[in-house]
Design a protein around this motif. Structure first.
Motif, PDB file in Angstrom:
ATOM      1  N   ALA A 167      44.773  35.041  45.951  1.00 18.26           N
ATOM      2  CA  ALA A 167      43.929  35.172  44.824  1.00 18.26           C
ATOM      3  C   ALA A 167      43.342  33.957  44.645  1.00 18.26           C
ATOM      4  O   ALA A 167      44.160  32.895  44.652  1.00 18.26           O
ATOM      5  CB  ALA A 167      44.712  35.820  43.680  1.00 18.26           C
ATOM      6  N   PHE A 170      40.851  36.977  39.647  1.00 16.16           N
ATOM      7  CA  PHE A 170      41.535  37.420  38.304  1.00 16.16           C
ATOM      8  C   PHE A 170      40.972  36.355  37.245  1.00 16.16           C
ATOM      9  O   PHE A 170      40.253  35.293  37.301  1.00 16.16           O
ATOM     10  CB  PHE A 170      43.102  37.049  38.340  1.00 16.16           C
ATOM     11  CG  PHE A 170      43.510  35.580  38.416  1.00 16.16           C
ATOM     12  CD1 PHE A 170      43.457  34.795  37.161  1.00 16.16           C
ATOM     13  CD2 PHE A 170      43.930  35.349  39.658  1.00 16.16           C
ATOM     14  CE1 PHE A 170      43.855  33.521  37.569  1.00 16.16           C
ATOM     15  CE2 PHE A 170      44.355  33.817  39.737  1.00 16.16           C
ATOM     16  CZ  PHE A 170      44.589  33.034  38.631  1.00 16.16           C
ATOM     17  N   ALA A 222      44.230  41.926  40.222  1.00 18.96           N
ATOM     18  CA  ALA A 222      43.959  40.912  40.877  1.00 18.96           C
ATOM     19  C   ALA A 222      44.709  40.964  42.333  1.00 18.96           C
ATOM     20  O   ALA A 222      44.692  39.935  43.137  1.00 18.96           O
ATOM     21  CB  ALA A 222      44.573  39.777  40.172  1.00 18.96           C
TER      22      ALA A 222
END
Length: 747
Positions: free
Chosen positions: A614, A620, A629
């Motif tokens: 991520a 996110f 996420a």
């Protein structure tokens, strides 16, 4: 009738850890000094007989902090032969501690936070002290101190314009004196003017060559004329919000608004430029510094108050001899200048001066700006490339000049790569309630974290949206290090400690702890040759996944963690920035037989997307939770202690509406962050990240989809153009796309 006195003016300064600042006090000024993070002693030196008498403890002046303070005072022209020195704050001062005094006379004062360089296994970073001066001196019209000795010091009075000459290589500083004041800027090739030809800044050429409508600092941020000749480049920008090339305000604008005959920048420019033989225009295309243009989703152009604050500026460099013109915008009929035009100040500095490139980074809206800085590894990386981008307040290599991102990518996948990740934010969390604070702040269970262990976790708001992700290092029973991407995490942790009455300090150590990642199948072989650890610490051969060890590289103290952001076997090496070049040299020398290459952000993005990792602002944000996420594994269902966001995350876990998935994309057309994902006419999700995977030979993506269509095998389409006119087929798959069992990183 008695005259109405103006309210006191508040001026703020920040003395950063390891640095000293000097400032002036007038009789009657109230000076308040704050220790925002706590545990930060300081030294105050005053040049001015009897100017400060506040019961402060006296201090001797023979240490490095005193030397820095004396140098700062001497630079101000103060007599440093007789100084009054005072000690500020205790070794265990509380976060937010403050003291204040009233100046009894005129004085030049220097403030230096105490503290030496921090070894990477310590938690003693010198941190900032903040100064607030409340004064009755006039608030308006005060330009900041010059950056160097100016060749030209020109005041552009409110609602006027001035023209001036600038030699090639000289620097032009456009200063918003009182804040929220727009300033249009024109520049013409001076040699061409002498030949009777006008070649000024051209908006169409500039936008085309730069590929963007908005200006930015750095080597590639230039403005061109119609011949495609660069005239100026941006060096510094402390605001970050301007209009690149709309028209300067004109008589027609005010006539259309019902104000015929109103002063305007175009007419002011025409008058100022007349002596140079420049033809008048009805509207001048200009760089509109400090003008807050807003382009809406329907492409409509609007505006709001400028973001600039008193003393904010843009610094440009002339790339040829120029005739320039600067205005103080005359607009007082709307929010463009916050309804009240004020002065603009122009300074020109000689080409022999040197100014670092950068834009201002503010941790919070009320924080003091900090220009983009170079990491401790920059002396080495800058010798290998000129392709730097601004990343979270630092200059980082986008790619390296010799071979480019594809070769860097393959080095990471097949051999080893080294990358500068110093912009990561580091916070030392210590004190008897340090564990309780971290237990409250993050989703993982800190009680299960052993000394020497690292854990990846999320930090959330009460509604379940993410503040950031990061890693927690446990250095001791009451000692943690939080490593993340966002400066605000430190503010959040300190606020939590205050709200819950926890005795814990959160000290910023970003400037004391820089790091490189060494990633790839040969990374262990490289580091085990040069990392020396004491008997009570794990060797490189013994170091397990998500553990760290303490040792030395080429005699330099380091912390080495078995962590990374590539999906490969890899490590991060942490050291003080002053010793970073020696660490880089040792790693590069050891890595040469193993095919080690430096790796930039472009290649890093490829490997992290393949590994399903991520990235803030992509996978996110504060509107997405860890499950959306793709890091739901970082939110254990069995953590019994309460933490911020726990109740919201419990509800979201039980009733998810969106899910992060992998996509295999048909064909080789470009797919990018923000592209819509459709089933039929309906949009069901959005692409968060995408890349063309060299090792897989196809385009892959991460996407946040409605759970209805998030099962592997589901057919979706990626919308291009308006999302409806063109579609690219894709299939939902699991992620990571590459090495889903993480066998390589666990090797």
């Amino acid at each position: 009738m008695d005259a109405v006195s103006s309210p006191p003016r508040l001026t703020t300064f920040v003395a950063r850890g390891g640095e000293a600042i000097a400032f002036e006090l007038a009789p009657g000024d109230r000076c308040r000094i704050l220790d925002p993070e706590g545990r930060q002693p300081g030294l105050l030196f005053v040049a001015g007989e009897g100017a400060v008498d506040a019961g402060l403890l006296p201090a001797e002046g023979d240490g490095p902090e005193a030397a820095a303070a004396r140098a700062a005072l001497a630079a101000r022209g103060a007599d440093v032969s007789r100084l009054a020195g005072f000690r500020l704050f205790a070794e265990d001062s509380a976060p937010g501690a403050e003291l204040s005094f009233v100046a009894q006379g005129a004085a030049v004062v220097a403030l230096a936070p105490a503290g030496a360089a921090m070894d990477p296994d310590q938690q003693t970073p010198p941190t900032e002290l903040k100064v607030e001066i409340e004064t009755s001196r006039p608030a308006a019209g005060l330009a900041p101190e010059p950056l160097a000795a100016p060749k030209l010091d020109l005041r552009v009075k409110a609602a006027t314009a001035e023209a001036y000459r600038v030699k090639a290589g000289d620097y032009i500083q456009i200063i918003d004196v009182d804040g929220k004041q727009c300033s249009d800027f024109l520049a013409f090739d001076a040699a061409a003017l002498e030949r009777g030809k006008e070649f000024g800044l051209d908006p169409t050429v500039t936008r085309t060559l730069m590929g963007t409508a908005n200006p930015g600092p750095g080597l590639h941020s230039k403005y061109f004329d119609a011949r495609m000749t660069p005239l100026v480049e941006i060096v510094r920008d402390t605001v970050g919000r301007h209009d690149a090339f709309l028209l300067a305000c004109s008589a027609k604008y005010y006539e259309d608004m019902g104000y015929p005959g109103h002063d305007n920048c175009t007419d002011n420019f025409n008058r100022a430029l007349k002596p140079y033989g420049i033809e008048p225009r009805a509207g001048w295309p200009a760089i509109n510094f400090f003008f807050n243009t807003v382009v809406g989703p329907d492409d409509a152009i609007g505006m709001d108050e400028p973001w600039s604050r008193p003393g904010d500026y843009v610094l440009l460099r002339a790339l040829t001899d120029l005739v320039c013109a600067s205005s103080s915008c005359a607009d007082d009929i709307d929010v463009a200048n916050a309804w009240a035009p004020t002065d603009i100040h122009v300074r020109v500095y000689d080409a022999s001066e040197h100014f670092s490139k950068g834009i201002a980074h503010r941790m919070t809206p009320d924080a003091e700006p900090r220009l983009t800085r170079e990491s401790g590894f920059h002396p080495r990386t800058s010798a290998l490339t000129r392709k730097f981008v601004e990343y979270r307040g630092f200059w980082l290599a986008d790619c390296y000049s010799d071979e480019g991102p594809i070769a860097e990518y393959w080095a990471c996948r097949e051999h080893a790569a080294i990358m500068d990740l110093s912009p990561l934010r580091k916070f030392e969390v210590l004190g008897p309630d340090a564990e309780a604070l971290m237990q409250l702040a993050v989703t993982r269970d800190m009680k299960k974290l052993a000394v020497g262990q690292v854990v990846y976790t999320a930090m959330c708001y009460a509604h379940g949206g993410m503040i950031d992700d990061g890693t927690v290092f446990r250095l001791g029973e009451h000692n943690f290090r939080w490593i993340c991407g966002d400066d605000y995490c430190g503010v959040h942790l300190r606020n939590l400690a205050a709200e819950h009455g926890l005795k814990a300090w959160v000290k910023t150590s970003t400037d004391q702890l820089h790091n490189v990642a060494v990633q790839g199948p040969r990374s262990r072989d490289i580091l085990k040759e040069i990392v020396v650890t004491p008997p009570h610490q794990p060797s490189m051969a013994e170091l397990k996944w998500f553990r760290f060890t303490i040792g030395k590289v080429a005699g330099v103290p380091v912390v080495v963690s078995r962590t990374g952001y590539t999906g490969e076997l890899g490590y991060e090496v942490w050291c003080h920035p002053d010793q970073a070049p020696a660490v880089w040299d040792a790693i590069m020398a050891a890595g040469e037989p193993h095919g080690l290459k430096p790796l930039g952000l472009k290649a890093l993005d490829m490997v992290r997307i393949e590994a399903g990792l991520a990235f803030a602002g992509y996978e996110f944000c504060d509107q997405t939770d860890p499950f959306e996420a793709g890091i739901g594994f970082a939110v254990p269902a069995n953590k019994t202690d309460a933490y911020v966001g726990a109740e919201a995350l419990k509800r979201r876990r039980e009733a998810p509406s969106k899910k992060l998935v992998g996509l295999d994309v048909t064909g080789a057309e470009h797919v990018g962050h923000g592209d819509s994902v459709h089933v039929g006419r309906a949009q069901v999700g959005v692409i968060t990240s995408a890349t063309r995977s060299p090792i897989l030979g196809k385009t892959i993506a991460l996407a946040r989809l409605d759970v209805t269509y998030a099962e592997p095998g589901a057919a979706v389409e990626i919308g291009k153009l308006d999302g409806q006119q063109k579609r690219i087929p894709a299939t939902v798959v699991g992620f990571p796309h590459f090495d889903p069992e993480k066998t390589r990183v666990r090797a």
